[in-house]
Design an enzyme around this catalytic site. Structure first.
Site, PDB file in Angstrom:
ATOM      1  N   ALA A 267      -9.442 -15.564  16.344  1.00 35.77           N
ATOM      2  CA  ALA A 267     -10.488 -14.753  16.984  1.00 35.77           C
ATOM      3  C   ALA A 267     -10.212 -13.246  16.956  1.00 35.77           C
ATOM      4  O   ALA A 267     -10.980 -12.481  17.546  1.00 35.77           O
ATOM      5  CB  ALA A 267     -10.767 -15.215  18.407  1.00 35.77           C
ATOM      6  N   ALA A 268      -9.146 -12.821  16.270  1.00 34.91           N
ATOM      7  CA  ALA A 268      -8.931 -11.372  16.142  1.00 34.91           C
ATOM      8  C   ALA A 268     -10.117 -10.754  15.378  1.00 34.91           C
ATOM      9  O   ALA A 268     -10.604  -9.672  15.717  1.00 34.91           O
ATOM     10  CB  ALA A 268      -7.617 -11.095  15.424  1.00 34.91           C
ATOM     11  N   GLY A 269     -10.591 -11.492  14.363  1.00 38.20           N
ATOM     12  CA  GLY A 269     -11.754 -11.008  13.606  1.00 38.20           C
ATOM     13  C   GLY A 269     -13.003 -10.982  14.476  1.00 38.20           C
ATOM     14  O   GLY A 269     -13.859 -10.102  14.319  1.00 38.20           O
ATOM     15  N   ASP A 270     -13.119 -11.935  15.398  1.00 38.37           N
ATOM     16  CA  ASP A 270     -14.276 -11.942  16.308  1.00 38.37           C
ATOM     17  C   ASP A 270     -14.237 -10.706  17.211  1.00 38.37           C
ATOM     18  O   ASP A 270     -15.277 -10.085  17.466  1.00 38.37           O
ATOM     19  CB  ASP A 270     -14.273 -13.206  17.176  1.00 38.37           C
TER      20      ASP A 270
HETATM   21  O1  RIB Z   1     -12.854 -17.343  15.021  1.00 36.42           O
HETATM   22  C1  RIB Z   1     -12.105 -18.231  15.800  1.00 36.42           C
HETATM   23  C2  RIB Z   1     -12.930 -19.420  16.192  1.00 36.42           C
HETATM   24  O2  RIB Z   1     -13.232 -20.178  15.045  1.00 36.42           O
HETATM   25  C3  RIB Z   1     -12.269 -20.396  17.136  1.00 36.42           C
HETATM   26  O3  RIB Z   1     -12.455 -20.048  18.487  1.00 36.42           O
HETATM   27  C4  RIB Z   1     -12.858 -21.726  16.747  1.00 36.42           C
HETATM   28  O4  RIB Z   1     -13.648 -22.307  17.728  1.00 36.42           O
HETATM   29  C5  RIB Z   1     -13.652 -21.447  15.478  1.00 36.42           C
HETATM   30  O5  RIB Z   1     -14.990 -21.337  15.728  1.00 36.42           O
END
Ligand code: RIB
Length: 329
Positions: A267-270
């Site tokens: 989730a660093a990219g998120d």
């Molecule tokens: O980008 C990370 C996410 O990818 C995780 O939280 C997982 O659920 C997937 O969707």
């Protein structure tokens, strides 16, 4: 969202930017392992946790913690995970009025291995995320029309994501597409002309067939994506190399990463994409938004989990004031 040209001064906003996020909501089943197992191998891990995730929900939490107004559009199942996921989002201040509970469906689940270096591998069972249909989006046209930006990823049906994009365009709402995961048959033409197209390195390679290990390779990849999909700007997330933004004309903007001790890059990219979207929606230019996004991504990588790891605005500001980015390679 200001035209992200990297030069124009930022116009201060009086209200919090409203970001509508259309995407997945998952429960992440996380095992910490010494290294990621090879095919056919069984490895003992050191810990197991059930943590809220899903690329869409992660980005919604990031927007909310960074000070934006986040409206989530998505689906969960009518199971215990769905209840926890909705409660968690509400607790973060995310507007969940458009998060549907799908009867007789399981919530999306991601099985994640995180190795000591912080790298991960993720396998997903989409569950209720697959039930978000274009017709649901059409009913929410006014919600999308009211946004300062629409933020999309691809863990929901492609025709649903494409419908969201079309509705946003109809109302002049700026669009950001995090092309994760890359669809098995590539990205369809319905995703042409987004304002910002943002793959990571491996997604950039999957989309173009080109290597993406250095800043100059990222610029070449961005040129190819601009030629193919005609976005306003391509922003390639380069992990520990930072990020590269290119609009196809003029110089690319290369933003170095910050040195951190990575614990879990999930989730660093998120965090990066949400932070970038929010700052641009607030009126910042790319030159201002990119370091902010790199800092948000870096902070997320220092913590275990997805939604839990999203930094607050004050943390990012403190981090930026205290740290110098790495020298660009
Ligand atoms: O980008 C990370 C996410 O990818 C995780 O939280 C997982 O659920 C997937 O969707």
């Amino acid at each position: 969202m200001a035209k992200p040209d990297g030069h124009a001064p930022a116009a201060p906003r009086r209200t919090r930017a409203r970001i509508v996020i259309v995407g997945s909501i998952n429960m992440d089943l996380v095992v910490q392992v010494p290294r990621l197992p090879k095919p056919g191998e069984t490895l003992s891990g050191s810990g197991f946790q059930t943590l809220p995730g899903g690329k869409g929900a992660n980005q919604a939490v990031a927007v909310a913690r960074l000070g934006g107004r986040a409206t989530m559009i998505g689906c969960v199942g009518d199971d215990v995970f769905g209840t926890h996921l909705r409660q968690g989002l509400r607790g973060e201040g995310v507007d969940i009025r458009h998060v549907a509970v799908i009867p007789k469906s399981s919530s999306g689940v991601a099985v994640i291995g995180v190795e000591a270096s912080g790298q991960n591998s993720i396998a997903i069972a989409s569950g209720a995320n697959e039930r978000l249909r274009p017709a649901d989006l059409r009913k929410l046209e006014s919600v999308i029309a009211s946004a300062d930006a629409l933020l999309l990823q691809l863990e929901i049906p492609l025709d649903t994501a494409a419908t969201a994009l079309r509705l946003a365009r109809r109302h002049g709402v700026p669009t950001v597409l995090d092309c994760a995961p890359v669809p098995p048959d590539g990205l369809p033409d319905t995703f042409r002309e987004v304002d910002i197209l943002s793959p990571n390195q491996s997604e950039a390679t999957l989309l173009t067939g080109m290597p993406c290990h250095t800043a100059s390779e990222a610029v070449a990849v961005a040129d190819a994506l601009i030629h193919r999909y005609d976005p306003g700007v391509v922003v390639v997330k380069m992990g520990e190399l930072g990020a590269v933004a290119h609009a196809g004309i003029g110089e690319a903007l290369v933003t170095p990463a910050y040195s951190i001790e990575a614990m879990d890059t999930t989730a660093a990219g998120d965090a990066f994409t949400a932070a970038l979207t929010l700052r641009l929606a607030e009126g910042a230019n790319l030159g201002e938004a990119m370091p902010f996004a790199c800092a948000a991504g870096a902070l997320a990588a220092t913590r275990l989990g997805a939604q839990n790891s999203m930094p607050k605005r004050t943390e990012v500001n403190r981090f930026l004031a205290a740290r110098k980015p790495k020298s660009p390679r």
